[in-house]
Design a protein around this motif. Structure first.
Motif, PDB file in Angstrom:
ATOM      1  N   MET A  80       0.827  -1.201   0.000  1.00 13.31           N
ATOM      2  CA  MET A  80       0.000   0.000   0.000  1.00 13.31           C
ATOM      3  C   MET A  80       0.870   1.263   0.000  1.00 13.31           C
ATOM      4  SD  MET A  80      -2.971  -1.177  -0.312  1.00 13.31           S
ATOM      5  CE  MET A  80      -4.007   0.234   0.002  1.00 13.31           C
ATOM      6  N   ILE A  81       1.982   1.224   0.709  1.00 14.18           N
ATOM      7  CA  ILE A  81       2.929   2.350   0.682  1.00 14.18           C
ATOM      8  C   ILE A  81       3.469   2.526  -0.730  1.00 14.18           C
ATOM      9  CG2 ILE A  81       5.222   3.102   1.451  1.00 14.18           C
ATOM     10  CD1 ILE A  81       4.481   1.729   4.194  1.00 14.18           C
ATOM     11  N   LEU A  82       3.844   1.427  -1.372  1.00 19.27           N
ATOM     12  CA  LEU A  82       4.351   1.514  -2.748  1.00 19.27           C
ATOM     13  C   LEU A  82       3.288   2.053  -3.693  1.00 19.27           C
ATOM     14  CD1 LEU A  82       6.461  -1.742  -2.917  1.00 19.27           C
ATOM     15  CD2 LEU A  82       7.314   0.613  -2.983  1.00 19.27           C
ATOM     16  N   ARG A  83       2.049   1.595  -3.526  1.00 18.43           N
ATOM     17  CA  ARG A  83       0.960   2.131  -4.345  1.00 18.43           C
ATOM     18  C   ARG A  83       0.912   3.647  -4.212  1.00 18.43           C
ATOM     19  NH1 ARG A  83      -4.883   2.169  -2.027  1.00 18.43           N
ATOM     20  NH2 ARG A  83      -3.689   3.590  -0.718  1.00 18.43           N
ATOM     21  N   ASP A  84       0.944   4.123  -2.969  1.00 12.18           N
ATOM     22  CA  ASP A  84       0.877   5.565  -2.750  1.00 12.18           C
ATOM     23  C   ASP A  84       2.100   6.287  -3.307  1.00 12.18           C
ATOM     24  OD1 ASP A  84      -1.616   5.351  -1.680  1.00 12.18           O
ATOM     25  OD2 ASP A  84      -1.069   6.023   0.341  1.00 12.18           O
ATOM     26  N   CYS A  85       3.258   5.666  -3.232  1.00 15.85           N
ATOM     27  CA  CYS A  85       4.456   6.270  -3.838  1.00 15.85           C
ATOM     28  C   CYS A  85       4.242   6.483  -5.335  1.00 15.85           C
ATOM     29  CB  CYS A  85       5.684   5.380  -3.620  1.00 15.85           C
ATOM     30  SG  CYS A  85       6.329   5.388  -1.950  1.00 15.85           S
ATOM     31  N   PHE A  86       3.687   5.491  -6.004  1.00 16.66           N
ATOM     32  CA  PHE A  86       3.437   5.617  -7.440  1.00 16.66           C
ATOM     33  C   PHE A  86       2.325   6.618  -7.742  1.00 16.66           C
ATOM     34  CE2 PHE A  86       5.732   1.524  -7.621  1.00 16.66           C
ATOM     35  CZ  PHE A  86       6.700   1.898  -8.545  1.00 16.66           C
ATOM     36  N   LEU A  87       1.511   6.927  -6.744  1.00 18.56           N
ATOM     37  CA  LEU A  87       0.475   7.956  -6.905  1.00 18.56           C
ATOM     38  C   LEU A  87       0.994   9.343  -6.524  1.00 18.56           C
ATOM     39  CD1 LEU A  87      -2.659   6.041  -5.560  1.00 18.56           C
ATOM     40  CD2 LEU A  87      -2.135   6.624  -7.944  1.00 18.56           C
ATOM     41  N   GLY A  88       2.274   9.422  -6.136  1.00 16.16           N
ATOM     42  CA  GLY A  88       2.894  10.722  -5.858  1.00 16.16           C
ATOM     43  C   GLY A  88       2.979  11.114  -4.399  1.00 16.16           C
ATOM     44  N   ILE A  89       2.620  10.223  -3.492  1.00 15.16           N
ATOM     45  CA  ILE A  89       2.722  10.517  -2.063  1.00 15.16           C
ATOM     46  C   ILE A  89       4.188  10.364  -1.661  1.00 15.16           C
ATOM     47  CG2 ILE A  89       1.934   9.875   0.263  1.00 15.16           C
ATOM     48  CD1 ILE A  89      -0.216  11.042  -1.696  1.00 15.16           C
ATOM     49  N   ARG A  90       4.693  11.311  -0.856  1.00 19.90           N
ATOM     50  CA  ARG A  90       6.101  11.277  -0.490  1.00 19.90           C
ATOM     51  C   ARG A  90       6.374  11.505   0.986  1.00 19.90           C
ATOM     52  NH1 ARG A  90       8.250  14.893  -5.501  1.00 19.90           N
ATOM     53  NH2 ARG A  90       8.228  13.239  -7.047  1.00 19.90           N
ATOM     54  N   ARG A  91       5.437  12.110   1.677  1.00 25.06           N
ATOM     55  CA  ARG A  91       5.708  12.539   3.056  1.00 25.06           C
ATOM     56  C   ARG A  91       5.035  11.630   4.079  1.00 25.06           C
ATOM     57  NH1 ARG A  91       5.592  19.059   2.010  1.00 25.06           N
ATOM     58  NH2 ARG A  91       7.329  18.961   0.523  1.00 25.06           N
ATOM     59  N   PHE A  92       5.757  11.425   5.184  1.00 27.85           N
ATOM     60  CA  PHE A  92       5.329  10.518   6.242  1.00 27.85           C
ATOM     61  C   PHE A  92       3.886  10.799   6.678  1.00 27.85           C
ATOM     62  CE2 PHE A  92       4.820   8.961  10.502  1.00 27.85           C
ATOM     63  CZ  PHE A  92       5.536   7.779  10.530  1.00 27.85           C
ATOM     64  N   ASP A  93       3.593  12.053   6.981  1.00 30.43           N
ATOM     65  CA  ASP A  93       2.248  12.399   7.464  1.00 30.43           C
ATOM     66  C   ASP A  93       1.178  12.084   6.426  1.00 30.43           C
ATOM     67  OD1 ASP A  93       3.329  13.252   9.853  1.00 30.43           O
ATOM     68  OD2 ASP A  93       3.328  15.370   9.298  1.00 30.43           O
ATOM     69  N   ASP A  94       1.503  12.242   5.148  1.00 36.37           N
ATOM     70  CA  ASP A  94       0.536  11.937   4.091  1.00 36.37           C
ATOM     71  C   ASP A  94       0.280  10.434   3.988  1.00 36.37           C
ATOM     72  OD1 ASP A  94       0.262  14.640   3.511  1.00 36.37           O
ATOM     73  OD2 ASP A  94       1.848  14.593   1.990  1.00 36.37           O
ATOM     74  N   PHE A  95       1.359   9.636   4.113  1.00 36.53           N
ATOM     75  CA  PHE A  95       1.172   8.175   4.133  1.00 36.53           C
ATOM     76  C   PHE A  95       0.285   7.785   5.309  1.00 36.53           C
ATOM     77  CE2 PHE A  95       5.432   8.033   1.965  1.00 36.53           C
ATOM     78  CZ  PHE A  95       5.019   7.390   0.805  1.00 36.53           C
ATOM     79  N   GLU A  96       0.608   8.326   6.482  1.00 36.08           N
ATOM     80  CA  GLU A  96      -0.120   7.993   7.700  1.00 36.08           C
ATOM     81  C   GLU A  96      -1.604   8.335   7.564  1.00 36.08           C
ATOM     82  OE1 GLU A  96       0.518   8.709  12.468  1.00 36.08           O
ATOM     83  OE2 GLU A  96       1.012  10.351  11.098  1.00 36.08           O
ATOM     84  N   LYS A  97      -1.887   9.515   7.054  1.00 38.57           N
ATOM     85  CA  LYS A  97      -3.270   9.963   6.915  1.00 38.57           C
ATOM     86  C   LYS A  97      -4.027   9.136   5.875  1.00 38.57           C
ATOM     87  CE  LYS A  97      -3.394  14.180   5.851  1.00 38.57           C
ATOM     88  NZ  LYS A  97      -3.475  15.554   5.389  1.00 38.57           N
TER      89      LYS A  97
END
Length: 158
Positions: free
Chosen positions: A27-44
């Motif tokens: 799920m973290i990798l999915r979000d990385c490919f969607l452009g998420i980069r920051r810890f707080d954004d992953f957490e949220k």
């Protein structure tokens, strides 16, 4: 075979799963490919505990899948970016998404479309032979022991 010993197996899939084989990492990798980069954004976005997120991000950095890049100096704040090694996981993520679109989507269909920038069309990933370019499926492939195989006592091939 124990989960913590996967990276010692003479199998590329087992070694890969030792790095990216749990649900939160995918799920973290999915979000990385969607452009998420920051810890707080992953957490949220993921609703994941800080402890688990910290652990998974640390592992991805240790294995060279992600790198930490400063985006602010005072105080120092870093974001996570895919490395070349991490970008090479994109076909894996696309394949899982495509499978989910075919087998897990509801009557409304796929929640996201993947648009090929080159032609502007929604695309579905396919696997092709690197040598001849033909499309291949599981029925088109034969597996044989390679140079990296080390006999472990378990039979890998029927």
């Amino acid at each position: 075979m124990r989960w913590q010993d996967l990276d010692q197996q003479p199998c590329s899939l087992a070694r890969t799963l030792a790095v990216v084989g749990d649900r939160w990492t995918l799920m973290i990798l999915r979000d990385c490919f969607l452009g998420i980069r920051r810890f707080d954004d992953f957490e949220k976005r993921l609703g994941i505990t800080r402890h688990v997120l910290t652990d998974r991000l640390k592992k991805l950095v240790e294995h060279g899948v992600l790198t930490k890049v400063p985006y602010q100096q005072r105080p120092l704040r870093e974001e996570y970016r895919l490395t070349e090694k991490g970008l090479e996981l994109h076909p894996l993520i696309l394949a899982l998404v495509s499978w989910g679109d075919r087998h897990m989507a509801d009557e409304r269909g796929a929640p996201l479309q993947h648009i090929h920038k080159g032609c502007g069309k929604a695309m579905t990933p396919v696997t092709v032979c690197s040598e001849c370019g033909d499309t291949v499926t599981a029925r088109d492939i034969r597996v044989q022991v390679g140079a990296g195989w080390q006999e472990q006592g378990d039979e890998v091939l029927p």
